[in-house]
Design a protein around this motif. Structure first.
Motif, PDB file in Angstrom:
ATOM      1  N   ILE A  93     -28.512 -43.459  -0.380  1.00 37.54           N
ATOM      2  CA  ILE A  93     -28.090 -43.059   0.955  1.00 37.54           C
ATOM      3  C   ILE A  93     -28.030 -41.537   0.982  1.00 37.54           C
ATOM      4  O   ILE A  93     -27.259 -40.925   0.243  1.00 37.54           O
ATOM      5  CB  ILE A  93     -26.715 -43.646   1.329  1.00 37.54           C
ATOM      6  N   LEU A  94     -28.898 -40.951   1.801  1.00 40.22           N
ATOM      7  CA  LEU A  94     -28.907 -39.508   1.993  1.00 40.22           C
ATOM      8  C   LEU A  94     -28.293 -39.200   3.355  1.00 40.22           C
ATOM      9  O   LEU A  94     -28.583 -39.889   4.346  1.00 40.22           O
ATOM     10  CB  LEU A  94     -30.332 -38.958   1.938  1.00 40.22           C
ATOM     11  N   GLU A  95     -27.466 -38.190   3.396  1.00 38.23           N
ATOM     12  CA  GLU A  95     -26.911 -37.783   4.683  1.00 38.23           C
ATOM     13  C   GLU A  95     -26.635 -36.288   4.687  1.00 38.23           C
ATOM     14  O   GLU A  95     -26.623 -35.631   3.631  1.00 38.23           O
ATOM     15  CB  GLU A  95     -25.655 -38.576   5.040  1.00 38.23           C
ATOM     16  N   SER A  96     -26.469 -35.747   5.863  1.00 35.05           N
ATOM     17  CA  SER A  96     -26.163 -34.321   5.944  1.00 35.05           C
ATOM     18  C   SER A  96     -24.801 -34.059   5.303  1.00 35.05           C
ATOM     19  O   SER A  96     -23.907 -34.914   5.346  1.00 35.05           O
ATOM     20  CB  SER A  96     -26.161 -33.848   7.396  1.00 35.05           C
ATOM     21  N   TYR A  97     -24.681 -32.891   4.713  1.00 36.12           N
ATOM     22  CA  TYR A  97     -23.421 -32.505   4.076  1.00 36.12           C
ATOM     23  C   TYR A  97     -22.271 -32.590   5.081  1.00 36.12           C
ATOM     24  O   TYR A  97     -21.193 -33.107   4.769  1.00 36.12           O
ATOM     25  CB  TYR A  97     -23.549 -31.084   3.522  1.00 36.12           C
ATOM     26  N   GLU A  98     -22.516 -32.119   6.305  1.00 40.31           N
ATOM     27  CA  GLU A  98     -21.477 -32.135   7.333  1.00 40.31           C
ATOM     28  C   GLU A  98     -21.031 -33.562   7.640  1.00 40.31           C
ATOM     29  O   GLU A  98     -19.832 -33.830   7.802  1.00 40.31           O
ATOM     30  CB  GLU A  98     -21.993 -31.466   8.615  1.00 40.31           C
ATOM     31  N   ASN A  99     -21.979 -34.450   7.716  1.00 42.03           N
ATOM     32  CA  ASN A  99     -21.663 -35.851   8.012  1.00 42.03           C
ATOM     33  C   ASN A  99     -20.818 -36.457   6.891  1.00 42.03           C
ATOM     34  O   ASN A  99     -19.841 -37.165   7.136  1.00 42.03           O
ATOM     35  CB  ASN A  99     -22.952 -36.638   8.191  1.00 42.03           C
ATOM     36  N   ALA A 100     -21.232 -36.187   5.630  1.00 46.27           N
ATOM     37  CA  ALA A 100     -20.512 -36.734   4.483  1.00 46.27           C
ATOM     38  C   ALA A 100     -19.084 -36.197   4.409  1.00 46.27           C
ATOM     39  O   ALA A 100     -18.124 -36.948   4.159  1.00 46.27           O
ATOM     40  CB  ALA A 100     -21.267 -36.405   3.198  1.00 46.27           C
ATOM     41  N   ILE A 101     -18.923 -34.893   4.642  1.00 40.28           N
ATOM     42  CA  ILE A 101     -17.598 -34.275   4.585  1.00 40.28           C
ATOM     43  C   ILE A 101     -16.704 -34.803   5.704  1.00 40.28           C
ATOM     44  O   ILE A 101     -15.505 -35.057   5.504  1.00 40.28           O
ATOM     45  CB  ILE A 101     -17.718 -32.733   4.662  1.00 40.28           C
ATOM     46  N   SER A 102     -17.288 -35.016   6.876  1.00 39.45           N
ATOM     47  CA  SER A 102     -16.488 -35.459   8.025  1.00 39.45           C
ATOM     48  C   SER A 102     -15.877 -36.830   7.796  1.00 39.45           C
ATOM     49  O   SER A 102     -14.832 -37.157   8.365  1.00 39.45           O
ATOM     50  CB  SER A 102     -17.349 -35.485   9.291  1.00 39.45           C
ATOM     51  N   ARG A 103     -16.511 -37.647   6.945  1.00 42.32           N
ATOM     52  CA  ARG A 103     -15.966 -38.979   6.694  1.00 42.32           C
ATOM     53  C   ARG A 103     -15.385 -39.104   5.276  1.00 42.32           C
ATOM     54  O   ARG A 103     -15.134 -40.201   4.796  1.00 42.32           O
ATOM     55  CB  ARG A 103     -17.028 -40.049   6.949  1.00 42.32           C
ATOM     56  N   CYS A 104     -15.195 -37.939   4.613  1.00 46.16           N
ATOM     57  CA  CYS A 104     -14.581 -37.882   3.278  1.00 46.16           C
ATOM     58  C   CYS A 104     -15.335 -38.751   2.265  1.00 46.16           C
ATOM     59  O   CYS A 104     -14.728 -39.462   1.446  1.00 46.16           O
ATOM     60  CB  CYS A 104     -13.119 -38.297   3.336  1.00 46.16           C
ATOM     61  N   ALA A 105     -16.656 -38.707   2.317  1.00 43.87           N
ATOM     62  CA  ALA A 105     -17.486 -39.527   1.427  1.00 43.87           C
ATOM     63  C   ALA A 105     -17.521 -38.962   0.016  1.00 43.87           C
ATOM     64  O   ALA A 105     -17.433 -37.744  -0.193  1.00 43.87           O
ATOM     65  CB  ALA A 105     -18.910 -39.604   1.979  1.00 43.87           C
ATOM     66  N   HIS A 106     -17.679 -39.854  -0.952  1.00 45.27           N
ATOM     67  CA  HIS A 106     -17.932 -39.414  -2.325  1.00 45.27           C
ATOM     68  C   HIS A 106     -19.371 -38.915  -2.410  1.00 45.27           C
ATOM     69  O   HIS A 106     -20.298 -39.578  -1.945  1.00 45.27           O
ATOM     70  CB  HIS A 106     -17.729 -40.563  -3.299  1.00 45.27           C
ATOM     71  N   ILE A 107     -19.576 -37.743  -2.999  1.00 42.46           N
ATOM     72  CA  ILE A 107     -20.897 -37.147  -3.097  1.00 42.46           C
ATOM     73  C   ILE A 107     -21.345 -37.136  -4.563  1.00 42.46           C
ATOM     74  O   ILE A 107     -20.695 -36.539  -5.417  1.00 42.46           O
ATOM     75  CB  ILE A 107     -20.910 -35.716  -2.517  1.00 42.46           C
ATOM     76  N   TYR A 108     -22.457 -37.818  -4.839  1.00 43.51           N
ATOM     77  CA  TYR A 108     -23.007 -37.862  -6.199  1.00 43.51           C
ATOM     78  C   TYR A 108     -23.761 -36.584  -6.553  1.00 43.51           C
ATOM     79  O   TYR A 108     -23.769 -36.160  -7.707  1.00 43.51           O
ATOM     80  CB  TYR A 108     -23.959 -39.049  -6.348  1.00 43.51           C
ATOM     81  N   GLY A 109     -24.417 -36.019  -5.567  1.00 46.06           N
ATOM     82  CA  GLY A 109     -25.206 -34.830  -5.820  1.00 46.06           C
ATOM     83  C   GLY A 109     -25.867 -34.368  -4.542  1.00 46.06           C
ATOM     84  O   GLY A 109     -25.777 -35.015  -3.484  1.00 46.06           O
ATOM     85  N   GLU A 110     -26.535 -33.250  -4.641  1.00 48.02           N
ATOM     86  CA  GLU A 110     -27.204 -32.656  -3.482  1.00 48.02           C
ATOM     87  C   GLU A 110     -28.690 -32.497  -3.784  1.00 48.02           C
ATOM     88  O   GLU A 110     -29.069 -31.982  -4.838  1.00 48.02           O
ATOM     89  CB  GLU A 110     -26.583 -31.299  -3.165  1.00 48.02           C
ATOM     90  N   VAL A 111     -29.530 -32.954  -2.870  1.00 48.80           N
ATOM     91  CA  VAL A 111     -30.969 -32.726  -2.999  1.00 48.80           C
ATOM     92  C   VAL A 111     -31.228 -31.291  -2.556  1.00 48.80           C
ATOM     93  O   VAL A 111     -30.965 -30.931  -1.413  1.00 48.80           O
ATOM     94  CB  VAL A 111     -31.786 -33.707  -2.139  1.00 48.80           C
ATOM     95  N   ILE A 112     -31.730 -30.481  -3.483  1.00 49.01           N
ATOM     96  CA  ILE A 112     -31.844 -29.050  -3.161  1.00 49.01           C
ATOM     97  C   ILE A 112     -33.274 -28.535  -3.198  1.00 49.01           C
ATOM     98  O   ILE A 112     -33.523 -27.386  -2.830  1.00 49.01           O
ATOM     99  CB  ILE A 112     -30.944 -28.199  -4.085  1.00 49.01           C
ATOM    100  N   GLY A 113     -34.223 -29.359  -3.627  1.00 46.88           N
ATOM    101  CA  GLY A 113     -35.602 -28.903  -3.641  1.00 46.88           C
ATOM    102  C   GLY A 113     -36.577 -30.043  -3.836  1.00 46.88           C
ATOM    103  O   GLY A 113     -36.253 -31.051  -4.474  1.00 46.88           O
ATOM    104  N   TYR A 114     -37.777 -29.858  -3.299  1.00 50.66           N
ATOM    105  CA  TYR A 114     -38.778 -30.921  -3.302  1.00 50.66           C
ATOM    106  C   TYR A 114     -40.154 -30.279  -3.268  1.00 50.66           C
ATOM    107  O   TYR A 114     -40.396 -29.360  -2.489  1.00 50.66           O
ATOM    108  CB  TYR A 114     -38.545 -31.801  -2.069  1.00 50.66           C
ATOM    109  N   GLY A 115     -41.046 -30.716  -4.151  1.00 48.42           N
ATOM    110  CA  GLY A 115     -42.378 -30.143  -4.189  1.00 48.42           C
ATOM    111  C   GLY A 115     -43.457 -31.189  -4.365  1.00 48.42           C
ATOM    112  O   GLY A 115     -43.263 -32.179  -5.081  1.00 48.42           O
ATOM    113  N   LEU A 116     -44.597 -30.965  -3.715  1.00 42.94           N
ATOM    114  CA  LEU A 116     -45.740 -31.862  -3.803  1.00 42.94           C
ATOM    115  C   LEU A 116     -46.985 -31.085  -4.229  1.00 42.94           C
ATOM    116  O   LEU A 116     -47.074 -29.873  -4.027  1.00 42.94           O
ATOM    117  CB  LEU A 116     -46.027 -32.510  -2.446  1.00 42.94           C
ATOM    118  N   SER A 117     -47.952 -31.800  -4.778  1.00 47.13           N
ATOM    119  CA  SER A 117     -49.270 -31.224  -5.040  1.00 47.13           C
ATOM    120  C   SER A 117     -50.254 -32.355  -5.271  1.00 47.13           C
ATOM    121  O   SER A 117     -49.870 -33.518  -5.394  1.00 47.13           O
ATOM    122  CB  SER A 117     -49.246 -30.293  -6.269  1.00 47.13           C
TER     123      SER A 117
END
Length: 406
Positions: free
Chosen positions: A232-256
């Motif tokens: 389950i991916l969600e915006s940081y703001e959305n997760a914080i607003s509902r006091c969700a437990h956060i496992y980690g943050e997706v911070i980068g993605y690359g293709l080739s």
């Protein structure tokens, strides 16, 4: 302004366990889920080894009416989604349906049902084809079953980039939230055991005969597997607003794309290193900030050499300091599900500070000379992880997941 994207729920089905806690315990203890295939006769193939999920019962998650029209791949992904939503404590009906999307990756998709459909047609004739068999054969059931079950009217997408499809799905989900086009995305990958895929890899002499041995000098192939994972991916703001437990943050993605060969990797590692560099650029990180690499690590001679070369191209001498492991040594290669399973693994590495091992590693290969965390997990404080996925057609995807900073 772009939005931050966090992971708040995990659901998983693999040959070593169903549910994140059982899976994780087996993983860090180096448990193998690879054994003789039971779902079809392997006597004419190069190997009899596979990674099957023996203890999955769809009735633990779905009603009989929901199960009947679904292929096993679809059953897997709706089951992991139910787990992930529960883990995220997310009541999906409380959000605007158009702001919730679904992006799932797969490779073999509904091949097992297609084989049954084909066999019925050939052996019994046209009149034997039922509406149920047609519905199971359609690829659209894999992602649409989630949208339909939860009445979600946001984007519903199926990624078909072969063995990188699960990572593509998570990356595209990240882009969707980052750009503000969605608040929540149910993302992941799924593939059930496929005799067609098993036959194909057998004919190309790519199947391991005794064990999956990524990066080992005596590696002789991959092990076909099955499984699924939902994140389950969600915006940081959305997760914080509902006091969700956060496992980690997706911070980068690359293709080739290797743009080289339909099945063989580019041994120069140019395409694979480009996807890593693209992910690092997207994350605005330097090479010193990567603490762990979850390798694609299939156990084939060319793939493992190519990945080692690619990692060295990007990280230089730093490559020798980064722990790298292939969990395919334990669960086999579940194709489109593998990238999602490995991204989920990275989230659990961040959460628990333990790096899973590469099992069956007995004899070092002079050409694959990095730290592959041989046979035993290690304890390490990990802040940033990198996960690589490489696929037929030269499709390369790399994703960076880190601890979420307030």
């Amino acid at each position: 302004m772009s939005k931050r994207v966090v992971i708040t729920g995990l659901g998983i089905i693999t040959p070593i366990g169903i549910g994140k806690d059982i899976f994780w315990e087996a993983l860090i203890n180096g448990k193998s889920g690879i054994k003789k295939v039971k779902s079809f006769d392997t006597s004419s193939y190069r190997s009899s080894l596979g990674g099957e999920v023996d203890d999955y019962n769809p009735e633990d998650f779905l009603s009989k009416e929901e199960i009947d029209p679904l292929d096993r791949s679809s059953q897997f992904i709706i089951s992991t989604t139910i787990m992930a939503l529960k883990d995220a404590q997310l009541k999906i009906d409380e959000f605007e349906s158009e702001r919730v999307s679904v992006i799932i990756g797969t490779t073999t998709a509904t091949q097992s049902s297609f084989k049954n459909y084909h066999d019925a047609w050939v052996l019994k004739g046209y009149d034997s084809i039922t509406l149920e068999s047609v519905s199971k054969y359609g690829h659209e059931s894999i992602h649409n079953i989630i949208s339909n079950k939860y009445k979600l009217t946001g984007a519903s997408v199926l990624m078909l980039n072969a063995c990188a499809a699960g990572t593509y799905a998570i990356g595209q989900s990240y882009d969707l939230i980052k750009s503000g086009k969605a608040d929540i995305v149910i993302s992941g990958g799924t593939d059930a055991m496929s005799e067609l895929a098993f036959c194909g890899f057998s004919n190309t002499r790519s199947l391991a005969k005794e064990a999956c041995r990524p990066f080992d000098k005596n590696r002789d192939g991959l092990v076909v597997s099955e499984g699924a994972a939902t994140l389950i991916l969600e915006s940081y703001e959305n997760a914080i607003s509902r006091c969700a437990h956060i496992y980690g943050e997706v911070i980068g993605y690359g293709l080739s794309c290797d743009a080289n060969h339909m099945t063989a990797p580019d041994i120069s590692g140019e395409g694979a290193s480009l996807s890593i560099n693209n992910a690092l650029f997207d994350a605005q990180l330097n090479i010193d900030e990567i603490d762990y690499i979850n390798a694609h690590g299939t156990g084939t001679s060319l793939n493992d050499l190519m990945e080692t070369v690619a990692i060295k191209k990007v990280f230089g001498k730093k490559a020798y300091d980064i722990p790298i492991s292939s969990i395919k040594s334990m669960i086999g290669h579940s194709f489109g599900a593998s990238g999602a399973i490995e991204a989920l693994t990275c989230a659990l590495v961040l959460e628990n500070g333990i790096i899973p091992p590469t099992i069956n590693y007995n004899e070092p290969d002079p050409e694959c000379d990095l730290n592959y965390v041989p046979n035993k997990s290690i304890t390490k404080d990990v802040n940033v992880t990198l996960s690589n996925s490489y696929a037929f057609g030269g499709n390369n995807a790399s994703i960076i997941i880190g601890k979420c900073k307030n």
